[in-house]
Design a protein around this motif. Structure first.
Motif, PDB file in Angstrom:
ATOM      1  N   GLN A   1      -9.826 -15.524  40.398  1.00 24.44           N
ATOM      2  CA  GLN A   1     -10.954 -14.939  41.124  1.00 24.44           C
ATOM      3  C   GLN A   1     -10.493 -14.186  42.366  1.00 24.44           C
ATOM      4  O   GLN A   1     -10.950 -13.056  42.633  1.00 24.44           O
ATOM      5  CB  GLN A   1     -11.937 -16.036  41.529  1.00 24.44           C
ATOM      6  CG  GLN A   1     -13.129 -15.540  42.343  1.00 24.44           C
ATOM      7  CD  GLN A   1     -14.035 -14.636  41.542  1.00 24.44           C
ATOM      8  OE1 GLN A   1     -14.753 -15.097  40.667  1.00 24.44           O
ATOM      9  NE2 GLN A   1     -14.003 -13.334  41.829  1.00 24.44           N
TER      10      GLN A   1
ATOM     11  N   LYS B   1      -9.680 -20.237  40.429  1.00 21.78           N
ATOM     12  CA  LYS B   1      -9.792 -19.746  41.796  1.00 21.78           C
ATOM     13  C   LYS B   1      -8.740 -18.679  42.070  1.00 21.78           C
ATOM     14  O   LYS B   1      -9.022 -17.650  42.722  1.00 21.78           O
ATOM     15  CB  LYS B   1      -9.636 -20.913  42.780  1.00 21.78           C
ATOM     16  CG  LYS B   1      -9.690 -20.517  44.242  1.00 21.78           C
ATOM     17  CD  LYS B   1     -11.053 -19.974  44.636  1.00 21.78           C
ATOM     18  CE  LYS B   1     -11.134 -19.728  46.128  1.00 21.78           C
ATOM     19  NZ  LYS B   1     -12.450 -19.148  46.524  1.00 21.78           N
TER      20      LYS B   1
ATOM     21  N   ARG C   1      -8.993 -10.972  41.291  1.00 20.69           N
ATOM     22  CA  ARG C   1     -10.019 -10.036  40.831  1.00 20.69           C
ATOM     23  C   ARG C   1     -10.797  -9.448  42.014  1.00 20.69           C
ATOM     24  O   ARG C   1     -11.251  -8.304  41.959  1.00 20.69           O
ATOM     25  CB  ARG C   1     -10.974 -10.736  39.859  1.00 20.69           C
ATOM     26  CG  ARG C   1     -10.363 -11.088  38.506  1.00 20.69           C
ATOM     27  CD  ARG C   1      -9.966  -9.854  37.723  1.00 20.69           C
ATOM     28  NE  ARG C   1     -11.138  -9.046  37.397  1.00 20.69           N
ATOM     29  CZ  ARG C   1     -11.177  -7.734  37.401  1.00 20.69           C
ATOM     30  NH1 ARG C   1     -10.087  -7.039  37.747  1.00 20.69           N
ATOM     31  NH2 ARG C   1     -12.287  -7.077  37.083  1.00 20.69           N
ATOM     32  N   ASN C   2     -10.926 -10.230  43.089  1.00 19.38           N
ATOM     33  CA  ASN C   2     -11.563  -9.703  44.299  1.00 19.38           C
ATOM     34  C   ASN C   2     -10.775  -8.535  44.881  1.00 19.38           C
ATOM     35  O   ASN C   2     -11.333  -7.712  45.624  1.00 19.38           O
ATOM     36  CB  ASN C   2     -11.699 -10.810  45.354  1.00 19.38           C
ATOM     37  CG  ASN C   2     -12.719 -11.859  44.967  1.00 19.38           C
ATOM     38  OD1 ASN C   2     -13.540 -11.661  44.062  1.00 19.38           O
ATOM     39  ND2 ASN C   2     -12.672 -13.007  45.629  1.00 19.38           N
TER      40      ASN C   2
ATOM     41  N   LEU D   1     -14.673 -13.712  34.559  1.00 19.54           N
ATOM     42  CA  LEU D   1     -13.804 -13.255  35.644  1.00 19.54           C
ATOM     43  C   LEU D   1     -13.197 -11.882  35.359  1.00 19.54           C
ATOM     44  O   LEU D   1     -12.582 -11.283  36.245  1.00 19.54           O
ATOM     45  CB  LEU D   1     -12.685 -14.273  35.883  1.00 19.54           C
ATOM     46  CG  LEU D   1     -13.095 -15.577  36.567  1.00 19.54           C
ATOM     47  CD1 LEU D   1     -11.955 -16.582  36.546  1.00 19.54           C
ATOM     48  CD2 LEU D   1     -13.540 -15.307  38.005  1.00 19.54           C
TER      49      LEU D   1
END
Length: 399
Positions: free
Chosen positions: A118, A115, A121-122, A147
């Protein structure tokens, strides 16, 4: 130290080096410092480029080389609420490009690590994970590939099972199987990422295996072998040191890396310095980087991220105290980065305004060094720092 605002566009002196001047646009806030009859501008810039994040101080291994053998710090993990707040604050950092998940513990045992990756990476940030490789099974490898993790740095301190287990207390075969499974999964998913590097802690007991390690690395499609000397925390590790105060030759690695195509070389060794010298350059300052501890505290570098002891290049036992500049739940990361204390500290380290304690005639009797202090310059002192000499090296850093 007063704060001023630059009203006229131009080139200004920004550090203790009189030959260095940099461009500042109008409206730039600066801390103003007087030194050597000169006025120096220390600009308040949102120029953080890299974050080293410590998801946990816990680990599934108990390596002989680890600082956890001598510290009194807590084994704990970062709350996801703290991490969420950190990600929110990164929106104020337009130059931020990458995150390294590492620190003292094993990041892949954090229950929310996927998480955390992620969310980063967002934000379109490049991700490096420094790991011991024991948890890197096929399922986790697939998740990291999906990911878009850019790099995995896997610790591997020998090619003989007995050597590896003697240092790390784990099975070499398990880590090699995991690297192989990662490569197979990358192929199945048609992905070149994450690239794999190996970190090798050089000791008397394993240095003869470095050549074979580079050859093994090329077989497993490992792009680089990052070699670091050991930061000795115990008497046992002090006896394993290969570097020293007096000049000595670099490691001899008589092997040729394997060429993958016209521009990629596999198994290439990246070697450290072997003796105390003129090198005094902080990788964290150079990279505009900092460390976020597991508890949300902001720390300038790995060397100051915990309370521990180690042996200096001339054999003195030094105690290091954790040095923080603030907590992200109390002030934003940008506010901490541009605070007077942190800006001044970075300027002192950039100009390396510290004595060279190992070269001092009083080094044998000076007790300031035992508490990470010096007779002049900023305290805590970086005067004995083996990282700044490129003798000891950080995963995720680069020269």
């Amino acid at each position: 130290m007063p704060k001023i605002i630059v009203e006229k566009e131009g080139f200004y002196r920004l550090s203790g080096n009189s030959s260095k001047r940099s461009h500042l646009p109008p409206g730039t806030e600066c801390w103003l410092e007087q030194k050597d009859n000169s006025l120096i501008l220390l600009p308040l810039l949102s120029d953080i480029r890299k974050l080293y994040i410590e998801p946990t101080t816990d680990c599934n291994l108990n390596c002989l080389t680890c600082v956890r053998n001598v510290w009194d710090d807590t084994k704990a993990s970062m709350d996801i609420e703290v991490y969420n707040e950190l990600m929110k604050q990164t929106e104020e950092l337009p130059l931020l490009k990458s995150i390294v998940f590492g620190g003292i513990g094993e990041p892949l045992i954090h229950p929310k690590i996927l998480k955390m990756i992620q969310l980063a990476r967002n934000r379109n940030l490049e991700i490096t994970v420094s790991t011991n490789g024991t948890h890197l099974d096929k399922a986790l490898s697939a998740e990291l590939i999906k990911l878009g993790v850019k790099k995995l740095i896997i610790s591997l301190d020998g090619v003989k099972p007995d050597t590896y287990s003697g240092v790390r207390g784990a099975l070499l075969s398990q880590v090699l199987e995991n690297i192989n499974a990662l490569n197979e999964t990358k192929q199945n998913l048609d992905s070149l990422l994450p690239a794999v590097e190996i970190e090798f802690v050089a000791l008397k007991r394993n240095i003869e295996e470095l050549k074979a390690l580079c050859e093994l690395a090329s077989e497993y499609a490992v792009s680089r072998v990052l070699v670091t000397n050991v930061l000795a925390h115990t008497e046992e590790m002090k006896d394993e040191i290969l570097y020293g105060y007096e000049p000595r030759p670099p490691f001899q690695v008589r092997s040729w890396p394997v060429k993958l195509d016209t521009w990629v070389l596999l198994g290439t060794p990246d070697l450290p310095k072997m003796h105390w010298g003129a090198e005094q350059r902080c990788q964290f300052i150079q990279d505009k980087a900092l460390v976020i501890g597991w508890d949300g505290n902001v720390i300038p570098c790995y060397a100051l991220s915990h309370n521990y002891s180690y042996y200096t290049v001339d054999g003195r036992l030094k105690h290091v105290s954790r040095y923080t500049h603030g907590h992200i739940l109390q002030n934003s990361l940008l506010e901490i980065w541009t605070s007077e204390e942190y800006v001044r500290f970075r300027n002192e380290v950039q100009t390396f305004n510290f004595p060279s304690c190992p070269d001092c005639d009083l080094r044998e009797t000076c007790d300031l060094r035992e508490q990470n202090e010096a007779c002049w310059g900023w305290n805590p002192s970086c005067a004995d720092c083996l990282y700044a000499q490129d003798i000891v090296r950080c995963p995720g850093g680069g020269r």
